[in-house]
Design an enzyme around this catalytic site. Structure first.
Site, PDB file in Angstrom:
ATOM      1  N   ASP A  92      44.975  43.583  27.753  1.00  0.00           N
ATOM      2  CA  ASP A  92      43.516  43.625  27.851  1.00  0.00           C
ATOM      3  C   ASP A  92      43.035  44.692  26.858  1.00  0.00           C
ATOM      4  O   ASP A  92      43.280  45.887  27.051  1.00  0.00           O
ATOM      5  CB  ASP A  92      43.145  43.981  29.295  1.00  0.00           C
ATOM      6  CG  ASP A  92      41.658  44.226  29.525  1.00  0.00           C
ATOM      7  OD1 ASP A  92      41.006  44.811  28.634  1.00  0.00           O
ATOM      8  OD2 ASP A  92      41.158  43.878  30.601  1.00  0.00           O
ATOM      9  N   SER A 148      39.608  52.625  30.494  1.00  0.00           N
ATOM     10  CA  SER A 148      38.238  53.100  30.262  1.00  0.00           C
ATOM     11  C   SER A 148      37.820  54.261  31.136  1.00  0.00           C
ATOM     12  O   SER A 148      36.827  54.913  30.847  1.00  0.00           O
ATOM     13  CB  SER A 148      37.260  51.960  30.435  1.00  0.00           C
ATOM     14  OG  SER A 148      37.035  51.730  31.800  1.00  0.00           O
ATOM     15  N   GLU A 207      46.611  47.220  29.821  1.00  0.00           N
ATOM     16  CA  GLU A 207      45.426  47.397  28.972  1.00  0.00           C
ATOM     17  C   GLU A 207      45.820  48.279  27.792  1.00  0.00           C
ATOM     18  O   GLU A 207      46.833  48.972  27.845  1.00  0.00           O
ATOM     19  CB  GLU A 207      44.293  48.079  29.753  1.00  0.00           C
ATOM     20  CG  GLU A 207      43.836  47.288  30.968  1.00  0.00           C
ATOM     21  CD  GLU A 207      42.727  47.995  31.750  1.00  0.00           C
ATOM     22  OE1 GLU A 207      42.002  48.825  31.180  1.00  0.00           O
ATOM     23  OE2 GLU A 207      42.593  47.706  32.951  1.00  0.00           O
ATOM     24  N   HIS A 216      38.354  47.565  25.965  1.00  0.00           N
ATOM     25  CA  HIS A 216      37.725  48.824  25.523  1.00  0.00           C
ATOM     26  C   HIS A 216      38.173  49.250  24.132  1.00  0.00           C
ATOM     27  O   HIS A 216      37.945  50.394  23.720  1.00  0.00           O
ATOM     28  CB  HIS A 216      37.971  49.925  26.553  1.00  0.00           C
ATOM     29  CG  HIS A 216      37.216  49.654  27.814  1.00  0.00           C
ATOM     30  ND1 HIS A 216      35.876  49.945  27.969  1.00  0.00           N
ATOM     31  CD2 HIS A 216      37.599  49.031  28.946  1.00  0.00           C
ATOM     32  CE1 HIS A 216      35.473  49.546  29.152  1.00  0.00           C
ATOM     33  NE2 HIS A 216      36.499  48.981  29.776  1.00  0.00           N
ATOM     34  N   LYS A 219      31.183  44.480  24.912  1.00  0.00           N
ATOM     35  CA  LYS A 219      31.199  45.939  24.768  1.00  0.00           C
ATOM     36  C   LYS A 219      31.085  46.285  23.273  1.00  0.00           C
ATOM     37  O   LYS A 219      29.996  46.260  22.739  1.00  0.00           O
ATOM     38  CB  LYS A 219      32.406  46.507  25.511  1.00  0.00           C
ATOM     39  CG  LYS A 219      32.235  46.224  27.029  1.00  0.00           C
ATOM     40  CD  LYS A 219      33.386  46.594  27.930  1.00  0.00           C
ATOM     41  CE  LYS A 219      33.086  46.142  29.363  1.00  0.00           C
ATOM     42  NZ  LYS A 219      34.198  46.336  30.309  1.00  0.00           N
ATOM     43  N   THR A 224      35.757  52.503  41.852  1.00  0.00           N
ATOM     44  CA  THR A 224      36.056  52.386  40.423  1.00  0.00           C
ATOM     45  C   THR A 224      37.105  53.414  40.009  1.00  0.00           C
ATOM     46  O   THR A 224      37.962  53.140  39.177  1.00  0.00           O
ATOM     47  CB  THR A 224      34.763  52.547  39.590  1.00  0.00           C
ATOM     48  OG1 THR A 224      33.786  51.624  40.092  1.00  0.00           O
ATOM     49  CG2 THR A 224      34.999  52.269  38.123  1.00  0.00           C
ATOM     50  N   HIS A 268      42.645  46.724  35.451  1.00  0.00           N
ATOM     51  CA  HIS A 268      41.275  46.403  35.863  1.00  0.00           C
ATOM     52  C   HIS A 268      41.243  45.350  36.967  1.00  0.00           C
ATOM     53  O   HIS A 268      42.106  44.477  37.039  1.00  0.00           O
ATOM     54  CB  HIS A 268      40.531  45.878  34.624  1.00  0.00           C
ATOM     55  CG  HIS A 268      39.059  45.695  34.816  1.00  0.00           C
ATOM     56  ND1 HIS A 268      38.477  44.468  35.004  1.00  0.00           N
ATOM     57  CD2 HIS A 268      38.041  46.601  34.820  1.00  0.00           C
ATOM     58  CE1 HIS A 268      37.168  44.611  35.108  1.00  0.00           C
ATOM     59  NE2 HIS A 268      36.875  45.895  34.998  1.00  0.00           N
ATOM     60  N   ARG A 277      25.286  52.372  45.435  1.00  0.00           N
ATOM     61  CA  ARG A 277      24.956  52.240  44.009  1.00  0.00           C
ATOM     62  C   ARG A 277      23.471  51.998  43.792  1.00  0.00           C
ATOM     63  O   ARG A 277      22.899  51.083  44.365  1.00  0.00           O
ATOM     64  CB  ARG A 277      25.759  51.096  43.401  1.00  0.00           C
ATOM     65  CG  ARG A 277      27.223  51.420  43.366  1.00  0.00           C
ATOM     66  CD  ARG A 277      28.077  50.274  42.926  1.00  0.00           C
ATOM     67  NE  ARG A 277      29.478  50.735  42.939  1.00  0.00           N
ATOM     68  CZ  ARG A 277      30.403  50.361  42.082  1.00  0.00           C
ATOM     69  NH1 ARG A 277      30.113  49.493  41.139  1.00  0.00           N
ATOM     70  NH2 ARG A 277      31.617  50.835  42.160  1.00  0.00           N
ATOM     71  N   ASN A 328      28.262  50.792  27.257  1.00  0.00           N
ATOM     72  CA  ASN A 328      29.473  50.184  26.706  1.00  0.00           C
ATOM     73  C   ASN A 328      29.173  49.396  25.432  1.00  0.00           C
ATOM     74  O   ASN A 328      30.057  48.739  24.885  1.00  0.00           O
ATOM     75  CB  ASN A 328      30.136  49.278  27.736  1.00  0.00           C
ATOM     76  CG  ASN A 328      30.979  50.067  28.723  1.00  0.00           C
ATOM     77  OD1 ASN A 328      31.298  51.233  28.491  1.00  0.00           O
ATOM     78  ND2 ASN A 328      31.343  49.448  29.816  1.00  0.00           N
ATOM     79  N   THR A 369      36.690  41.274  25.254  1.00  0.00           N
ATOM     80  CA  THR A 369      35.319  40.948  25.629  1.00  0.00           C
ATOM     81  C   THR A 369      34.442  40.928  24.390  1.00  0.00           C
ATOM     82  O   THR A 369      34.748  41.600  23.396  1.00  0.00           O
ATOM     83  CB  THR A 369      34.747  41.978  26.627  1.00  0.00           C
ATOM     84  OG1 THR A 369      33.437  41.565  27.019  1.00  0.00           O
ATOM     85  CG2 THR A 369      34.644  43.362  26.017  1.00  0.00           C
TER      86      THR A 369
HETATM   87  C1  LIG Z   1      34.550  45.350  31.450  1.00  0.00           C
HETATM   88  C2  LIG Z   1      35.996  44.998  31.606  1.00  0.00           C
HETATM   89  C3  LIG Z   1      36.419  43.671  31.713  1.00  0.00           C
HETATM   90  C4  LIG Z   1      35.448  42.556  31.895  1.00  0.00           C
HETATM   91  O1  LIG Z   1      34.794  42.237  30.714  1.00  0.00           O
HETATM   92  P1  LIG Z   1      33.322  41.611  30.798  1.00  0.00           P
HETATM   93  O2  LIG Z   1      33.152  40.918  29.513  1.00  0.00           O
HETATM   94  O3  LIG Z   1      32.381  42.744  31.022  1.00  0.00           O
HETATM   95  O4  LIG Z   1      33.325  40.667  31.971  1.00  0.00           O
HETATM   96  C5  LIG Z   1      37.771  43.390  31.676  1.00  0.00           C
HETATM   97  N1  LIG Z   1      38.695  44.378  31.564  1.00  0.00           N
HETATM   98  C6  LIG Z   1      38.329  45.671  31.495  1.00  0.00           C
HETATM   99  C7  LIG Z   1      39.386  46.712  31.369  1.00  0.00           C
HETATM  100  C8  LIG Z   1      36.980  46.032  31.548  1.00  0.00           C
HETATM  101  O5  LIG Z   1      36.623  47.314  31.520  1.00  0.00           O
END
Ligand SMILES: *Cc1c(COP(=O)(O)O)cnc(C)c1O
Length: 403
Positions: free
Chosen positions: A213, A188, A184, A216, A247, A362, A141, A21, A53, A244
């Site tokens: 979750d 993403s 989720e 996204h 994003k 990933t 994730h 990376r 993001n 989050t």
């Molecule tokens: C980015 C991400 C997280 C973590 O969130 P952060 O606030 O960046 O730590 C959790 N779940 C998914 C699906 C993500 O893509």
């Protein structure tokens, strides 16, 4: 052991596989989104960022910047402690109230990131609920997987977005055991969306809690933007909403929203919450301002979806293999780690377009891709340039076109 040699060899392996990376060295320019300065080869270049993001450009919104500056001047830099020991600032309290109301839940709890929110909430539930069985989507994730691992409860992985498989697995364990379905809303990497209502049906049938979750989706789906659960009308059926602030909201931090007792439980037993310093007050103030703004501005979400649909249509029209995702994410498949990195390098060097290559781990090997995230501020001229540049790079590298 020769430690240095060990580290160097493992890194050399990554380079050989084409998945070492390299960070793009960027300087974001508030007010010029999606443009940024890129420091590379001893010079500074203006580039268009196509993989951020900061999906709705809220990280540079004047309302957010003003709120943060104001709170910074009033409260200073850090929170001054963990939430329990002097670190609870009034902005945290206001933000948790806002998040609870937005998700139509009784309570919400802040974490330093979305990652920590998943890790702490899932590990705490897993470790503290005797006999808990967690049913986890195959594409969840890493932060959820780490949380489930740490909690050491039994884990059953169901096929991605496959409600029949989930139903079968739920039915295969003792009906008396406590259960949690973890998934989720927007995935993403492929840009697909979970069948939320069907998952809720099956979970309810088996007496399972649900944990979604929405990382996204936060800010981007539903009439007030709290996520896909709002859009699909199932907010009251999902036990825990996780999200989050980094994003769509454009700042940093994470949260869960749920019943008062569940949130109080994680607050009281979750190590990743208890033993870590609170978010800076200015960060909480910025996130609060961002959410309040997004709730009232559905036109940003409409523009966002229009931009994504337009880009996917235009790429497909010229044979660029973009996945027909149903979300704002436009993944373009390359299918080879080295070629994916080469395409990204060429886009940056020759066309000042920045799209980071996404490689294993990933995404699975053989599905390496360029993941494009158009935002409301990517205009038609930028899109013209992107599409033309992709066509040129695809031709130069002899990459696979869409069937
Ligand atoms: C980015 C991400 C997280 C973590 O969130 P952060 O606030 O960046 O730590 C959790 N779940 C998914 C699906 C993500 O893509």
């Amino acid at each position: 052991m020769d430690y240095e040699k060990f580290f160097a060899e493992r890194i050399a392996d990554l380079r050989r596989e084409g998945r070492y990376r390299i960070f793009a060295d960027l300087e974001r320019q508030a007010g010029s989104f999606p443009m940024a300065k890129n420091y590379r080869d001893g010079a500074v270049h203006d580039v268009t960022v196509w993989c951020s993001n900061d999906y709705l450009c809220m990280g540079q919104h004047p309302v957010v910047i003003e709120a943060m500056c104001d709170a910074l001047r009033r409260c200073g830099a850090g929170a001054g402690g963990t939430r329990n020991i002097s670190g609870t600032n009034h902005y945290h309290v206001l933000l948790e109230e806002e998040l609870a109301g937005w998700n139509r839940k009784e309570a919400a709890l802040l974490f330093t990131s979305g990652y920590v929110a998943n890790q702490t909430a899932l590990s705490t539930l897993g470790a503290q609920i005797p006999g808990l069985q967690i049913f986890s989507d195959a594409l969840n994730h890493n932060s959820m997987i780490e949380g489930m691992r740490q909690g050491r409860s039994a884990r059953h992985v169901f096929k991605h977005n496959d409600v029949a498989d989930l139903d079968r697995l739920l039915g295969s364990v003792d009906a008396a055991l406590p259960k949690l379905v973890a998934f989720e809303s927007v995935y993403s990497m492929d840009g697909d969306i979970a069948p939320m209502s069907d998952i809720c049906d099956v979970a309810e049938k088996h007496g399972a809690m649900t944990y979604c979750d929405e990382v996204h989706a936060v800010g981007m789906y539903g009439l007030t933007g709290s996520g896909v659960a709002e859009r699909d009308g199932v907010l009251d059926r999902v036990t825990v909403i996780q999200g989050t602030l980094a994003k769509g909201i454009g700042v940093v931090g994470g949260y869960i929203a749920a019943s008062h007792s569940l949130v109080d439980f994680v607050r009281s037993f979750g190590p990743g919450f208890i033993f870590s310093s609170a978010l800076p007050p200015a960060v909480a103030a910025g996130a609060l301002a961002s959410i309040r703004y997004l709730k009232d501005h559905n036109e940003i979400r409409e523009r966002h979806q229009e931009r994504a649909a337009t880009l996917k249509r235009r790429l497909a029209a010229v044979g660029i293999p973009v996945l027909p995702s149903v979300s704002h994410i436009a993944p373009v498949m390359v299918g080879d780690a080295t070629l994916c990195k080469q395409a990204s390098d060429d886009l940056l060097r020759h066309y000042n377009i920045y799209v980071q290559p996404i490689n294993y781990p990933t995404v699975p090997k053989g599905t390496e891709r360029l993941r494009i995230t158009p935002t409301p501020l990517h205009d038609d001229a930028m899109m013209d340039h992107l599409v033309d540049s992709f066509v040129a790079v695809w031709r130069n590298l002899g990459l696979k076109k869409a069937a």
